[in-house]
Design a protein around this motif. Structure first.
Motif, PDB file in Angstrom:
ATOM      1  N   ALA A 158      10.726 -12.151   0.081  1.00  0.00           N
ATOM      2  CA  ALA A 158      10.012 -12.574  -1.129  1.00  0.00           C
ATOM      3  C   ALA A 158       8.553 -12.131  -1.079  1.00  0.00           C
ATOM      4  CB  ALA A 158      10.118 -14.092  -1.290  1.00  0.00           C
ATOM      5  N   ARG A 159       7.945 -12.215   0.090  1.00  0.00           N
ATOM      6  CA  ARG A 159       6.545 -11.789   0.206  1.00  0.00           C
ATOM      7  C   ARG A 159       6.403 -10.302  -0.093  1.00  0.00           C
ATOM      8  NH1 ARG A 159       4.568 -14.810   5.810  1.00  0.00           N
ATOM      9  NH2 ARG A 159       4.626 -16.970   4.991  1.00  0.00           N
ATOM     10  N   ASP A 160       7.353  -9.505   0.380  1.00  0.00           N
ATOM     11  CA  ASP A 160       7.240  -8.063   0.136  1.00  0.00           C
ATOM     12  C   ASP A 160       7.531  -7.713  -1.315  1.00  0.00           C
ATOM     13  OD1 ASP A 160       6.463  -7.780   2.710  1.00  0.00           O
ATOM     14  OD2 ASP A 160       8.209  -6.644   3.387  1.00  0.00           O
ATOM     15  N   TRP A 161       8.435  -8.468  -1.967  1.00  0.00           N
ATOM     16  CA  TRP A 161       8.584  -8.266  -3.410  1.00  0.00           C
ATOM     17  C   TRP A 161       7.282  -8.612  -4.122  1.00  0.00           C
ATOM     18  CZ3 TRP A 161      12.022  -5.245  -5.298  1.00  0.00           C
ATOM     19  CH2 TRP A 161      13.315  -5.165  -4.777  1.00  0.00           C
ATOM     20  N   ALA A 162       6.588  -9.642  -3.633  1.00  0.00           N
ATOM     21  CA  ALA A 162       5.299  -9.989  -4.229  1.00  0.00           C
ATOM     22  C   ALA A 162       4.264  -8.891  -3.982  1.00  0.00           C
ATOM     23  CB  ALA A 162       4.796 -11.324  -3.675  1.00  0.00           C
ATOM     24  N   HIS A 163       4.278  -8.303  -2.795  1.00  0.00           N
ATOM     25  CA  HIS A 163       3.364  -7.193  -2.516  1.00  0.00           C
ATOM     26  C   HIS A 163       3.631  -6.016  -3.450  1.00  0.00           C
ATOM     27  CE1 HIS A 163       2.920  -8.834   1.858  1.00  0.00           C
ATOM     28  NE2 HIS A 163       2.118  -9.448   1.015  1.00  0.00           N
ATOM     29  N   PHE A 164       4.903  -5.794  -3.769  1.00  0.00           N
ATOM     30  CA  PHE A 164       5.237  -4.726  -4.710  1.00  0.00           C
ATOM     31  C   PHE A 164       4.660  -5.033  -6.090  1.00  0.00           C
ATOM     32  CE2 PHE A 164       8.526  -2.700  -7.584  1.00  0.00           C
ATOM     33  CZ  PHE A 164       8.088  -1.403  -7.377  1.00  0.00           C
ATOM     34  N   GLY A 165       4.764  -6.281  -6.522  1.00  0.00           N
ATOM     35  CA  GLY A 165       4.165  -6.665  -7.793  1.00  0.00           C
ATOM     36  C   GLY A 165       2.664  -6.473  -7.803  1.00  0.00           C
ATOM     37  N   GLU A 166       2.011  -6.816  -6.707  1.00  0.00           N
ATOM     38  CA  GLU A 166       0.562  -6.641  -6.611  1.00  0.00           C
ATOM     39  C   GLU A 166       0.175  -5.169  -6.641  1.00  0.00           C
ATOM     40  OE1 GLU A 166      -2.234  -9.280  -5.918  1.00  0.00           O
ATOM     41  OE2 GLU A 166      -0.717  -9.762  -7.412  1.00  0.00           O
ATOM     42  N   PHE A 167       0.975  -4.342  -5.989  1.00  0.00           N
ATOM     43  CA  PHE A 167       0.756  -2.893  -6.022  1.00  0.00           C
ATOM     44  C   PHE A 167       0.789  -2.377  -7.464  1.00  0.00           C
ATOM     45  CE2 PHE A 167       3.649   0.774  -6.533  1.00  0.00           C
ATOM     46  CZ  PHE A 167       2.805   1.817  -6.150  1.00  0.00           C
ATOM     47  N   LEU A 168       1.745  -2.848  -8.254  1.00  0.00           N
ATOM     48  CA  LEU A 168       1.815  -2.443  -9.661  1.00  0.00           C
ATOM     49  C   LEU A 168       0.666  -3.045 -10.467  1.00  0.00           C
ATOM     50  CD1 LEU A 168       5.676  -2.803 -10.199  1.00  0.00           C
ATOM     51  CD2 LEU A 168       4.384  -0.672 -10.010  1.00  0.00           C
ATOM     52  N   ARG A 169       0.311  -4.289 -10.171  1.00  0.00           N
ATOM     53  CA  ARG A 169      -0.813  -4.924 -10.886  1.00  0.00           C
ATOM     54  C   ARG A 169      -2.111  -4.158 -10.670  1.00  0.00           C
ATOM     55  NH1 ARG A 169      -4.912  -8.457 -10.017  1.00  0.00           N
ATOM     56  NH2 ARG A 169      -4.416  -8.871  -7.828  1.00  0.00           N
ATOM     57  N   ASP A 170      -2.254  -3.600  -9.479  1.00  0.00           N
ATOM     58  CA  ASP A 170      -3.461  -2.832  -9.151  1.00  0.00           C
ATOM     59  C   ASP A 170      -3.320  -1.357  -9.509  1.00  0.00           C
ATOM     60  OD1 ASP A 170      -4.862  -5.016  -8.231  1.00  0.00           O
ATOM     61  OD2 ASP A 170      -4.194  -4.776  -6.159  1.00  0.00           O
ATOM     62  N   GLY A 213      -1.122   0.953  -8.835  1.00  0.00           N
ATOM     63  CA  GLY A 213      -0.740   1.894  -7.797  1.00  0.00           C
ATOM     64  C   GLY A 213      -1.714   1.996  -6.643  1.00  0.00           C
ATOM     65  N   MET A 214      -2.558   0.965  -6.485  1.00  0.00           N
ATOM     66  CA  MET A 214      -3.507   0.961  -5.377  1.00  0.00           C
ATOM     67  C   MET A 214      -3.247  -0.243  -4.481  1.00  0.00           C
ATOM     68  SD  MET A 214      -7.123   2.017  -7.184  1.00  0.00           S
ATOM     69  CE  MET A 214      -7.953   2.166  -5.610  1.00  0.00           C
ATOM     70  N   VAL A 215      -3.609  -0.105  -3.192  1.00  0.00           N
ATOM     71  CA  VAL A 215      -3.559  -1.211  -2.241  1.00  0.00           C
ATOM     72  C   VAL A 215      -4.820  -1.147  -1.401  1.00  0.00           C
ATOM     73  CG1 VAL A 215      -2.353  -2.251  -0.294  1.00  0.00           C
ATOM     74  CG2 VAL A 215      -1.038  -1.248  -2.160  1.00  0.00           C
ATOM     75  N   ASN A 216      -5.612  -2.214  -1.443  1.00  0.00           N
ATOM     76  CA  ASN A 216      -6.858  -2.282  -0.680  1.00  0.00           C
ATOM     77  C   ASN A 216      -7.760  -1.076  -0.932  1.00  0.00           C
ATOM     78  OD1 ASN A 216      -6.120  -4.747   0.541  1.00  0.00           O
ATOM     79  ND2 ASN A 216      -4.943  -3.651   2.103  1.00  0.00           N
ATOM     80  N   GLY A 217      -7.820  -0.652  -2.186  1.00  0.00           N
ATOM     81  CA  GLY A 217      -8.692   0.453  -2.559  1.00  0.00           C
ATOM     82  C   GLY A 217      -8.107   1.826  -2.333  1.00  0.00           C
ATOM     83  N   ALA A 218      -6.938   1.912  -1.698  1.00  0.00           N
ATOM     84  CA  ALA A 218      -6.302   3.209  -1.439  1.00  0.00           C
ATOM     85  C   ALA A 218      -5.244   3.466  -2.510  1.00  0.00           C
ATOM     86  CB  ALA A 218      -5.667   3.221  -0.060  1.00  0.00           C
ATOM     87  N   ARG A 219      -5.324   4.641  -3.125  1.00  0.00           N
ATOM     88  CA  ARG A 219      -4.370   4.963  -4.175  1.00  0.00           C
ATOM     89  C   ARG A 219      -3.088   5.504  -3.562  1.00  0.00           C
ATOM     90  NH1 ARG A 219      -3.721   4.494  -8.822  1.00  0.00           N
ATOM     91  NH2 ARG A 219      -5.866   3.881  -9.276  1.00  0.00           N
ATOM     92  N   ILE A 220      -1.961   4.916  -3.984  1.00  0.00           N
ATOM     93  CA  ILE A 220      -0.657   5.322  -3.485  1.00  0.00           C
ATOM     94  C   ILE A 220       0.067   6.207  -4.494  1.00  0.00           C
ATOM     95  CG2 ILE A 220       1.597   4.474  -2.721  1.00  0.00           C
ATOM     96  CD1 ILE A 220       0.177   1.935  -1.783  1.00  0.00           C
ATOM     97  N   VAL A 221      -0.025   5.837  -5.769  1.00  0.00           N
ATOM     98  CA  VAL A 221       0.599   6.612  -6.838  1.00  0.00           C
ATOM     99  C   VAL A 221      -0.429   6.733  -7.963  1.00  0.00           C
ATOM    100  CG1 VAL A 221       1.627   4.615  -8.028  1.00  0.00           C
ATOM    101  CG2 VAL A 221       2.739   6.831  -8.192  1.00  0.00           C
TER     102      VAL A 221
END
Length: 383
Positions: free
Chosen positions: A268-280, A282-290
């Motif tokens: 569940a936590r990793d599904w939440a991390h995926f949601g946060e990635f989309l909310r941001d 395509g970025m995580v901690n300032g790093a662009r992934i997509v």
């Protein structure tokens, strides 16, 4: 001496008092008065962090109802992230933070991101003919289908997502019956029943076609093991690891095609991390992934269905009238990955909010479940 009896009818001045008392007694007797809310259990309050960003007791009560109200089905996991941190988390007995839970059709959204990564790498092109070899024969009208149309569920291919009896549905046939050993071959063999792009039709088979296209973009090998490794390694290095989703585990069929429409598991936590990635975006901690424009494309309404984007649902009305989210109760830019039996990753960018609910809720109970999830989202309108 004459004894006076008490009057049978009270003087007028006493009527309001008597009537008020009688009314209160009647209301109490028939349950018409306000009921005092039952006290919350320690477990219900313990699931909510000290500063959840919403009224704490109201949030605890709403979350508790997900786990205790039988009319909402069986909730197995709930994670809420607000402004980048977990503010509420609860699990049913037998489940916990390390339990991987199937996403069902939430897997489609991961497949959509996978295609976006390959396009950003220059391995695929959004508006050219989808590179499916069997569609490239001269005169085959399926050669006109583009990746954009596949992503937006507008391929025009024949598909029956669900029907009665269930075994007649293409989804069941592909996943469990005659198509199960090579799901992409089954899906790609379907004929056109509409001009590509001309109509919207939800299709799990379409996401399997996208997963096959991804595998072909990553390896020329037809060996199932090589295909599994190519897609698995790419997802881990390009999405799961940088997006902090280490538990994410896709399933593959016997031909080595990722079952990208339904069979990705994660905590569940990793599904939440995926949601946060989309909310941001395509970025995580300032790093662009997509690329951000890819996430923007995924969240843009598809032609013929404003409530769907590209492998993701939008909080807008469905043409069928059967709503997947809660248009009218939340902002139109809310979006969600949604899976069979009530799997949800709901993202509200304006509220800096991601809500994950995983469990088992039959179709008839889904509207009540969605209303309760909308209640939780609306608790964050307090600012």
């Amino acid at each position: 001496m004459v004894t006076r009896r008490p009057p049978l009818i009270a003087p007028k001045r006493r009527l309001p008092t008597l009537m008020a008392a009688l009314s209160l007694a009647l209301l109490a007797g028939c349950g018409g008065g306000e009921k005092a809310e039952s006290p919350l259990s320690p477990a219900a309050m313990a699931a909510i962090g000290p500063r959840p960003g919403a009224p704490r007791e109201a949030l605890a009560r709403a979350v508790d109802e997900l786990f205790t109200d039988p009319m909402l089905g069986e909730t197995r996991a709930l994670v809420i992230m607000h402004r980048g941190r977990i503010v509420a988390e609860r699990y049913a007995p037998g489940y916990g933070p390390n339990t991987k839970l199937i996403g069902w059709s939430m897997s489609k959204t991961i497949t959509g991101v996978l295609i976006g990564l390959l396009i950003s790498d220059g391995r695929l092109t959004l508006d050219e003919s989808a590179p499916v070899p069997s569609w490239q024969r001269p005169g085959d009208p399926r050669g006109e289908i583009t990746l954009r149309q596949l992503l937006q569920m507008r391929s025009g291919l024949h598909h029956v997502e669900s029907t009665t009896p269930a075994g007649d549905a293409d989804t069941v046939r592909m996943l469990a019956l005659d198509g199960r050993d090579d799901m992409a071959a089954y899906a790609e063999a379907q004929p056109l029943v509409a001009e590509p792009g001309s109509r919207w039709e939800y299709s799990t088979a379409t996401s399997v076609i996208l997963a096959d296209i991804a595998a072909r973009a990553l390896t020329d090998s037809r060996d199932p093991a090589a295909r599994r490794q190519a897609v698995g390694d790419y997802l881990r290095s390009r999405l799961f690891t940088p997006a902090d989703m280490p538990s994410a585990t896709p399933e593959f069929d016997a031909a080595g095609t990722m079952i990208g429409g339904s069979m990705i598991h994660a905590t569940a936590r990793d599904w939440a991390h995926f949601g946060e990635f989309l909310r941001d975006n395509g970025m995580v901690n300032g790093a662009r992934i997509v690329p951000s424009d890819w996430v923007g494309f995924m969240r843009s309404p598809a032609p013929h269905n404003p409530g769907y984007g590209a492998q993701i649902w939008l909080n807008r009305p469905q043409p069928s009238g059967q709503e997947e989210l809660f248009p009218g109760r939340g902002k139109a830019n809310i979006f969600a990955a949604i899976g069979h039996l009530g799997q949800y990753v709901i993202v509200s960018p304006d509220q800096e909010l991601t809500v994950v609910r995983l469990g088992k809720t039959d179709h008839a109970m889904r509207p009540a479940l969605v209303r309760k999830l909308a209640d939780i989202v609306q608790l964050y309108n307090q600012d």
